[in-house]
Design an enzyme around this catalytic site. Structure first.
Site, PDB file in Angstrom:
ATOM      1  CB  THR A 126      -0.911   0.003   1.254  1.00  0.00           C
ATOM      2  OG1 THR A 126      -1.407   1.320   1.475  1.00  0.00           O
ATOM      3  CG2 THR A 126      -0.167  -0.420   2.511  1.00  0.00           C
ATOM      4  CD  GLU A 128      -2.079   5.361   4.547  1.00  0.00           C
ATOM      5  OE1 GLU A 128      -1.334   5.759   5.462  1.00  0.00           O
ATOM      6  OE2 GLU A 128      -2.951   6.079   4.027  1.00  0.00           O
ATOM      7  CE1 TYR A 149      -3.975  -1.546   5.841  1.00  0.00           C
ATOM      8  CE2 TYR A 149      -2.870   0.388   4.971  1.00  0.00           C
ATOM      9  CZ  TYR A 149      -3.579  -0.780   4.764  1.00  0.00           C
ATOM     10  OH  TYR A 149      -3.878  -1.170   3.479  1.00  0.00           O
ATOM     11  CE  LYS A 153      -2.112  -4.281   3.986  1.00  0.00           C
ATOM     12  NZ  LYS A 153      -2.527  -5.328   3.048  1.00  0.00           N
ATOM     13  NE  ARG A 184     -11.867   2.449  -0.046  1.00  0.00           N
ATOM     14  CZ  ARG A 184     -10.703   2.092   0.474  1.00  0.00           C
ATOM     15  NH1 ARG A 184     -10.502   0.868   0.920  1.00  0.00           N
ATOM     16  NH2 ARG A 184      -9.701   2.962   0.511  1.00  0.00           N
TER      17      ARG A 184
HETATM   18  N1  LIG Z   1      -8.655  -0.068  -1.158  1.00  0.00           N
HETATM   19  C1  LIG Z   1      -7.528   0.604  -1.091  1.00  0.00           C
HETATM   20  O1  LIG Z   1      -7.481   1.817  -1.333  1.00  0.00           O
HETATM   21  C2  LIG Z   1      -6.232  -0.111  -0.762  1.00  0.00           C
HETATM   22  C3  LIG Z   1      -5.014   0.512  -1.069  1.00  0.00           C
HETATM   23  C4  LIG Z   1      -3.828  -0.167  -0.840  1.00  0.00           C
HETATM   24  C5  LIG Z   1      -3.855  -1.435  -0.306  1.00  0.00           C
HETATM   25  N2  LIG Z   1      -5.042  -2.004   0.025  1.00  0.00           N
HETATM   26  C6  LIG Z   1      -5.024  -3.360   0.569  1.00  0.00           C
HETATM   27  O2  LIG Z   1      -5.594  -4.193  -0.427  1.00  0.00           O
HETATM   28  C7  LIG Z   1      -6.334  -5.239   0.182  1.00  0.00           C
HETATM   29  C8  LIG Z   1      -7.760  -5.210  -0.328  1.00  0.00           C
HETATM   30  O3  LIG Z   1      -8.328  -3.945  -0.014  1.00  0.00           O
HETATM   31  P1  LIG Z   1      -9.904  -3.756   0.108  1.00  0.00           P
HETATM   32  O4  LIG Z   1     -10.137  -2.308  -0.055  1.00  0.00           O
HETATM   33  O5  LIG Z   1     -10.588  -4.732  -0.733  1.00  0.00           O
HETATM   34  O6  LIG Z   1     -10.118  -4.131   1.663  1.00  0.00           O
HETATM   35  P2  LIG Z   1     -11.421  -4.556   2.427  1.00  0.00           P
HETATM   36  O7  LIG Z   1     -12.643  -4.282   1.610  1.00  0.00           O
HETATM   37  O8  LIG Z   1     -11.341  -3.998   3.800  1.00  0.00           O
HETATM   38  O9  LIG Z   1     -11.269  -6.144   2.506  1.00  0.00           O
HETATM   39  C9  LIG Z   1     -10.407  -6.767   3.405  1.00  0.00           C
HETATM   40  C10 LIG Z   1     -10.841  -8.208   3.571  1.00  0.00           C
HETATM   41  O10 LIG Z   1      -9.937  -8.805   4.510  1.00  0.00           O
HETATM   42  C11 LIG Z   1     -10.684  -9.666   5.334  1.00  0.00           C
HETATM   43  N3  LIG Z   1     -10.020  -9.878   6.609  1.00  0.00           N
HETATM   44  C12 LIG Z   1      -9.800  -8.983   7.606  1.00  0.00           C
HETATM   45  N4  LIG Z   1      -9.177  -9.568   8.635  1.00  0.00           N
HETATM   46  C13 LIG Z   1      -8.994 -10.866   8.285  1.00  0.00           C
HETATM   47  C14 LIG Z   1      -8.430 -11.989   8.933  1.00  0.00           C
HETATM   48  N5  LIG Z   1      -7.919 -11.908  10.169  1.00  0.00           N
HETATM   49  N6  LIG Z   1      -8.415 -13.163   8.268  1.00  0.00           N
HETATM   50  C15 LIG Z   1      -8.969 -13.272   7.028  1.00  0.00           C
HETATM   51  N7  LIG Z   1      -9.537 -12.257   6.375  1.00  0.00           N
HETATM   52  C16 LIG Z   1      -9.544 -11.068   6.995  1.00  0.00           C
HETATM   53  C17 LIG Z   1     -12.037  -8.973   5.505  1.00  0.00           C
HETATM   54  O11 LIG Z   1     -12.949  -9.952   5.857  1.00  0.00           O
HETATM   55  P3  LIG Z   1     -14.457  -9.696   6.345  1.00  0.00           P
HETATM   56  O12 LIG Z   1     -15.232  -9.530   5.072  1.00  0.00           O
HETATM   57  O13 LIG Z   1     -14.787 -10.912   7.100  1.00  0.00           O
HETATM   58  O14 LIG Z   1     -14.425  -8.461   7.187  1.00  0.00           O
HETATM   59  C18 LIG Z   1     -12.255  -8.374   4.132  1.00  0.00           C
HETATM   60  O15 LIG Z   1     -12.960  -9.261   3.323  1.00  0.00           O
HETATM   61  C19 LIG Z   1      -6.181  -5.040   1.675  1.00  0.00           C
HETATM   62  O16 LIG Z   1      -5.103  -5.829   2.100  1.00  0.00           O
HETATM   63  C20 LIG Z   1      -5.845  -3.585   1.817  1.00  0.00           C
HETATM   64  O17 LIG Z   1      -5.102  -3.334   2.992  1.00  0.00           O
HETATM   65  C21 LIG Z   1      -6.231  -1.375  -0.225  1.00  0.00           C
END
Ligand SMILES: NC(=O)c1ccc[n+]([C@@H]2O[C@H](COP(=O)([O-])OP(=O)(O)OC[C@H]3O[C@@H](n4cnc5c(N)ncnc54)[C@H](OP(=O)(O)O)[C@@H]3O)[C@@H](O)[C@H]2O)c1
Length: 338
Positions: A126, A128, A149, A153, A184
């Protein structure tokens, strides 16, 4: 026979778009969900795909569950998208954030080396990790994360690099800048704005409270960004890439784009004290947006702006959706569902 992929965090925003992208390419997708995951939301989405999507229970904090799925799925590609992904919340639960976002990745790599050493790994790194590093940030920028966070990461980022360089694993970090969609989580500022303004327009909410309106972010579309994840794993050699649009906006600008999209007639009260800044509905005279300091992070990241020259030149990736289009998609969706 198509390829097999394993996606952790299958119910997240990105997984939804990535699953669709992979299914279109004839993959079979194994998805890891938690016991607490909202199955109903995903069931609607996957009902048309039959047994091309296989959901399995597991958790990043339970290595045995990851091993079991890897052994069953024998994936060609692993996309590690699971995370405690809320930066603000990571200040409240830093240890858990480290356990999921860092230690979980250590366990995943070790399980992959043992069970599916040939499988390719995409790690959701990320912007971040850059934190307060001088913008525009690219693959050579220094890392200065300013949240639990970001630090967790960054730990994972280095584990992935070491797995690649030390154990010859095909492992890639995607240093993705913020990317959004109608899926989101509502705790993230963009979706909080689109869903709250839709509720205000429908008379279901009075006012929206926000934190730092001056934070600048490089927002792209999740649909565009998941294509970059897949492209990284199709290249002939593993590497790390920044994925970003290269255009930054403040939270204030994003808010005003949504207000314009909603058709609300508003006026903006500026103040030298950021806590006094307000937006009013010009017809009713009521405050519709105010500042609440509890939404400020203990340490702010002021300005994230990505330079994605490397992935554009090497893999030919380009973002397609503009921020104006993204705002419109998100607002229209929220207006319909509210
Ligand atoms: N969106 C962005 O702008 C962005 C930017 C850079 C990096 N990222 C990274 O990219 C990835 C996907 O992002 P996203 O926006 O799709 O995130 P998100 O919608 O928050 O999805 C994260 C997923 O991780 C699951 N999770 C959380 N804790 C867990 C655990 N202990 N074991 C197994 N699963 C777990 C959640 O499960 P539940 O459904 O059960 O809650 C959720 O389905 C993440 O790693 C995020 O940090 C995102």
């Amino acid at each position: 026979m198509g390829q097999f992929a394993f996606i952790t965090g299958i119910f997240g925003q990105d997984s939804r778009f990535l699953t669709k992208h992979l299914l279109d390419k004839n993959y079979t997708v194994y998805g890891m969900m938690r016991r607490s995951s909202k199955l109903s939301a995903m069931q609607d989405f996957i009902k048309d795909f039959g047994d091309k999507v296989k959901l399995r229970y597991g958790d990043m904090t339970d290595p045995s569950s990851i091993r079991k799925i890897l052994a069953e799925a024998e994936p060609d590609e692993v996309y590690n998208l699971a995370a405690q992904s809320d930066v603000r919340v990571s200040f409240d639960i830093p240890e858990y954030t480290a356990e999921v976002n860092a230690t979980g990745v250590v366990d995943l790599i070790s399980a992959m080396r043992e069970i599916v050493p040939q499988a390719k790994l995409y790690q959701a790194s990320t912007s971040e990790c850059f934190g307060r590093s001088k913008p525009p940030q690219n693959e050579t920028s220094i890392f200065q994360p300013t949240s639990p966070y970001g630090t967790a990461k960054l730990h994972a980022y280095w584990e992935v690099r070491n797995a690649r360089e030390g154990y010859n694993m095909f492992a890639c970090n995607g240093l993705l800048f913020n990317h959004e969609s109608e899926y989101r989580g509502e705790n993230f500022v963009t979706r909080k704005i689109t869903s709250s303004i839709a509720r205000i327009v429908k008379g279901k909410q009075q006012c929206l409270s926000l934190g730092n309106l001056d934070a600048k972010r490089d927002w792209g579309s999740a649909q565009d960004f998941v294509k970059a994840m897949w492209m990284m794993l199709q290249h002939d050699k593993p590497d790390d890439y920044v994925v970003a649009t290269g255009i930054a906006h403040t939270v204030r600008e994003f808010l005003e784009m949504v207000l314009q999209c909603s058709g609300i007639s508003y006026w903006h009260e500026c103040s030298s004290d950021p806590l006094e800044e307000k937006y009013y509905n010009s017809k009713t005279g009521k405050v519709i947006v105010k500042i609440d300091p509890s939404f400020y992070r203990p340490v702010e990241v002021d300005y994230l702006l990505g330079d994605s020259t490397k992935i554009r030149n090497t893999l030919g990736w380009e973002p397609e959706v503009t921020l104006e289009q993204l705002v419109s998609i998100m607002y229209k969706h929220d207006f319909e569902v509210q």
